[in-house]
Design a protein around this motif. Sequence first.
Motif, PDB file in Angstrom:
ATOM      1  N   LEU A  24      62.061  -9.513 -91.864  1.00 35.10           N
ATOM      2  CA  LEU A  24      62.089  -8.073 -92.191  1.00 35.10           C
ATOM      3  C   LEU A  24      63.045  -7.770 -93.347  1.00 35.10           C
ATOM      4  O   LEU A  24      62.765  -6.909 -94.179  1.00 35.10           O
ATOM      5  CB  LEU A  24      62.486  -7.300 -90.928  1.00 35.10           C
ATOM      6  CG  LEU A  24      62.683  -5.796 -91.023  1.00 35.10           C
ATOM      7  CD1 LEU A  24      62.262  -5.122 -89.714  1.00 35.10           C
ATOM      8  CD2 LEU A  24      64.118  -5.418 -91.345  1.00 35.10           C
ATOM      9  N   ALA A  27      62.091  -7.335 -97.159  1.00 34.52           N
ATOM     10  CA  ALA A  27      61.222  -6.246 -97.638  1.00 34.52           C
ATOM     11  C   ALA A  27      61.632  -5.762 -99.034  1.00 34.52           C
ATOM     12  O   ALA A  27      60.791  -5.593 -99.924  1.00 34.52           O
ATOM     13  CB  ALA A  27      61.256  -5.084 -96.642  1.00 34.52           C
ATOM     14  N   VAL A 100      56.061  -0.396 -91.612  1.00 28.45           N
ATOM     15  CA  VAL A 100      56.682  -1.091 -90.483  1.00 28.45           C
ATOM     16  C   VAL A 100      56.227  -0.383 -89.206  1.00 28.45           C
ATOM     17  O   VAL A 100      56.393   0.820 -89.062  1.00 28.45           O
ATOM     18  CB  VAL A 100      58.227  -1.148 -90.617  1.00 28.45           C
ATOM     19  CG1 VAL A 100      58.861   0.215 -90.793  1.00 28.45           C
ATOM     20  CG2 VAL A 100      58.851  -1.881 -89.437  1.00 28.45           C
ATOM     21  N   ILE A 141      55.028  -5.011 -92.140  1.00 28.99           N
ATOM     22  CA  ILE A 141      55.989  -5.615 -91.212  1.00 28.99           C
ATOM     23  C   ILE A 141      55.595  -5.167 -89.799  1.00 28.99           C
ATOM     24  O   ILE A 141      55.884  -4.042 -89.391  1.00 28.99           O
ATOM     25  CB  ILE A 141      57.432  -5.163 -91.546  1.00 28.99           C
ATOM     26  CG1 ILE A 141      57.753  -5.500 -93.009  1.00 28.99           C
ATOM     27  CG2 ILE A 141      58.439  -5.818 -90.600  1.00 28.99           C
ATOM     28  CD1 ILE A 141      58.724  -4.558 -93.657  1.00 28.99           C
ATOM     29  N   ASP A 150      48.304  -6.653 -90.063  1.00 27.47           N
ATOM     30  CA  ASP A 150      49.145  -7.250 -91.100  1.00 27.47           C
ATOM     31  C   ASP A 150      48.470  -8.408 -91.831  1.00 27.47           C
ATOM     32  O   ASP A 150      48.948  -8.820 -92.882  1.00 27.47           O
ATOM     33  CB  ASP A 150      50.476  -7.723 -90.489  1.00 27.47           C
ATOM     34  CG  ASP A 150      50.272  -8.412 -89.149  1.00 27.47           C
ATOM     35  OD1 ASP A 150      49.946  -7.709 -88.176  1.00 27.47           O
ATOM     36  OD2 ASP A 150      50.410  -9.634 -89.082  1.00 27.47           O
ATOM     37  N   SER A 178      52.873 -10.057 -95.829  1.00 30.15           N
ATOM     38  CA  SER A 178      53.303  -9.607 -94.497  1.00 30.15           C
ATOM     39  C   SER A 178      54.547 -10.376 -94.108  1.00 30.15           C
ATOM     40  O   SER A 178      54.646 -11.579 -94.359  1.00 30.15           O
ATOM     41  CB  SER A 178      52.185  -9.837 -93.474  1.00 30.15           C
ATOM     42  OG  SER A 178      51.183  -8.875 -93.676  1.00 30.15           O
ATOM     43  N   LEU A 179      55.481  -9.654 -93.526  1.00 29.59           N
ATOM     44  CA  LEU A 179      56.762 -10.235 -93.116  1.00 29.59           C
ATOM     45  C   LEU A 179      56.779 -10.249 -91.589  1.00 29.59           C
ATOM     46  O   LEU A 179      56.872  -9.194 -90.953  1.00 29.59           O
ATOM     47  CB  LEU A 179      57.919  -9.406 -93.687  1.00 29.59           C
ATOM     48  CG  LEU A 179      57.878  -9.220 -95.217  1.00 29.59           C
ATOM     49  CD1 LEU A 179      58.972  -8.262 -95.674  1.00 29.59           C
ATOM     50  CD2 LEU A 179      58.000 -10.563 -95.939  1.00 29.59           C
ATOM     51  N   ASP A 181      58.390 -11.024 -88.276  1.00 30.03           N
ATOM     52  CA  ASP A 181      59.736 -11.199 -87.747  1.00 30.03           C
ATOM     53  C   ASP A 181      59.693 -10.917 -86.244  1.00 30.03           C
ATOM     54  O   ASP A 181      59.249  -9.837 -85.829  1.00 30.03           O
ATOM     55  CB  ASP A 181      60.656 -10.179 -88.465  1.00 30.03           C
ATOM     56  CG  ASP A 181      62.124 -10.402 -88.164  1.00 30.03           C
ATOM     57  OD1 ASP A 181      62.446 -10.925 -87.080  1.00 30.03           O
ATOM     58  OD2 ASP A 181      62.950 -10.031 -89.020  1.00 30.03           O
TER      59      ASP A 181
END
Length: 379
Positions: A24, A27, A100, A141, A150, A178-179, A181
């Motif tokens: 995250l 970003a 998010v 996220i 995502d 896409s992150l 986490d």
Amino acid sequence: MIQRSQLDLRKFVTPEFICGHGALRLAGRYARNFGMRHVLLVTDPGVRAAGWAGAVGESLTEAGVSFTVFDAISPNPRSRQVMAGKEAYLAEECNGIVTVGGGSPMDCAKGIGIASSSMRDILTFEGVDRVPVPAPPLICIPTTAGSSADVSQFAIITDEERKRKIAIVSKTLVPDISLLDPGPLTTMPRELTADAGMDTLSHAVEAYVSNASSPMTDVHALEAIRLITSALPAVLEEPDDLDLRFSTLLASLHAGLAFSNASLGAVHAMAHSLGGAYDLVHGRCNALLLEHVMAANYEAASDRYERIGAIIGRGESTPAEKVAVFRRALGVTETLAEVGVREDAIPALAEAAYNDPCMVTNPRSLTCDEIERIYMHAF
Ligand SMILES: [Fe+2]
């Protein structure tokens, strides 16, 4: 039976993604790399209250990227919410979107992107490959392990006037990065964790038996089924365990890669119809339908369903029965009647499901009467 050949031409679309603890916090760096100067940060009130929108905002600020928060989004995001987001995007002169949240903010963010770049009403994009202008850069996220918005080329938006959900399917909806986490997953309440997990299982099962499946999607679908059926019961007991949360996130990633490229089937067609008419939680709708659709479809893809059953558990029971045992063990025990569905609404629900684009890739074609019977089994 479906006739498949591995020599059939196939396409596989996937975004860039980074997965692992702390993803995250990247970003801001990626927003800057994409040339974003002012971002629309798309989220919802729950995710904001949990602190995750603030954490993303800090990352943006540290990278020198300014932002405006847009969080007027409900579960089952409405077309008017997308259009309000589009107005905010244009009024604030944004040049990128960071989202998010769960499937609702992510789908809404995708909608805001294409509505802004094409300057059109979001409902006009319904269907497959109907987005003419690329969207601005999008960073996703996820804070749930379920929707896979995502990684997917899907966005599902509710048309309030017609009380139905529309599906928009386009390569332009695939995020730029896409992150993934596991940290944000730890604030998901138990019920949402179970519902999102059943959404993941439904994505994987439907992609694996889809008549658009392929060797590339099969490997992801099967791994998703293995991961989610082992990690989901455990994570309900240990909600703060980051390794277990990460396993559910990986399951959602694999399921997303599978269904984004193989599409879905009757479970989602029927869940979209239910969610549009009754504003029910998407994952819960899938959970209540999955075993009944598996039973109805079984003969059309019996080898594949048996393989799914063998992953879920040992024993002589059918794959559909194994799914029923699994979801009850998660505490998902209601019937459609118990969540407020009226019996006299079923013909209209079946007709909407029959016309949903997800029905096209169901392993067997179902008539409206057959769809009604499946709803009645879940009733
Ligand atoms: Fe879904």
